[in-house]
Design a protein around this motif. Structure first.
Motif: not given
Length: 209
Positions: A84-85, A88, A91, A95, A102
């Motif tokens: 997931s990190y 992120k 993108k 972030a 995270e």
């Protein structure tokens, strides 16, 4: 079906070939030199080889004094957190970490160094070359002669033959095109970087031998 039977026949003597050997074979014996003159094939294959070497030879290095801290951070990071990190950051590279996992992953980067061995163009390879040079100097002393070899591939008929041009080496200067021969020779070499590299290798080996 026929191909399956052939591949499964152990009597033929098939053997596994690594990717680098296969690519080298394609470059040297491809039909009509099309792989040598392809605009993107050499870059794509080079990128694939570099990625493979990076994946297979990569290591993570941590200072011994940081082991307890790194171990504590690793216990807070799960596979799902990494995935997931990572998405992120793809993108938005700026972030901020939100969850505890995270934050641990972001903090872990400060303690872990990425070390890649035998990867062309990597800092590890450059450092290895420097250490080898320092060792040679310490063993044999400073060099007394500095020589830079730069064989001209655009003005050598052998390079033109390697690049695929139909040239009669015995009559190379009999039928030159005034004003355009230099451009034509440069074009042949620029369209075939593999031939240019092969010519350089042959020239240097013959000179040193």
């Amino acid at each position: 079906m026929e191909n399956h039977n052939v591949c499964s026949n152990d009597a033929i003597g098939f053997r596994n070939i690594d990717v680098k050997t296969h690519i080298t074979h394609i470059f040297q014996s491809g039909p009509n030199r099309r792989f040598q003159t392809h605009l993107s094939f050499i870059f794509v294959m080079g990128n694939i080889l570099q990625r493979r070497q990076t994946s297979f030879n990569a290591r993570l290095a941590v200072k011994k004094s940081w082991f307890p801290r790194v171990n504590a951070l690793l216990e807070k990071i799960s596979d799902s957190t990494v995935e997931s990190y990572t998405e992120k950051l793809k993108k938005n590279s700026f972030a901020r970490p939100e969850t505890e996992g995270e934050k641990a992953a972001a903090d872990l980067i400060n303690y872990v160094n990425y070390v890649a061995e035998h990867v062309p163009g990597s800092m590890a390879e450059i450092q290895s070359m420097r250490e080898e040079m320092f060792s040679i100097v310490n063993t044999d002393g400073l060099p007394h002669i500095f020589l830079t070899l730069n064989p001209t591939d655009t003005n050598n008929p052998i390079a033109q033959v390697i690049a695929g041009r139909d040239v009669d080496l015995d009559k190379f200067f009999d039928d030159l095109k005034p004003g355009s021969e230099n451009l034509e020779r440069s074009t042949f070499i620029s369209q075939n970087p593999v031939a240019a590299a092969e010519f350089f290798d042959i020239s240097v080996k013959n000179l040193l031998e």
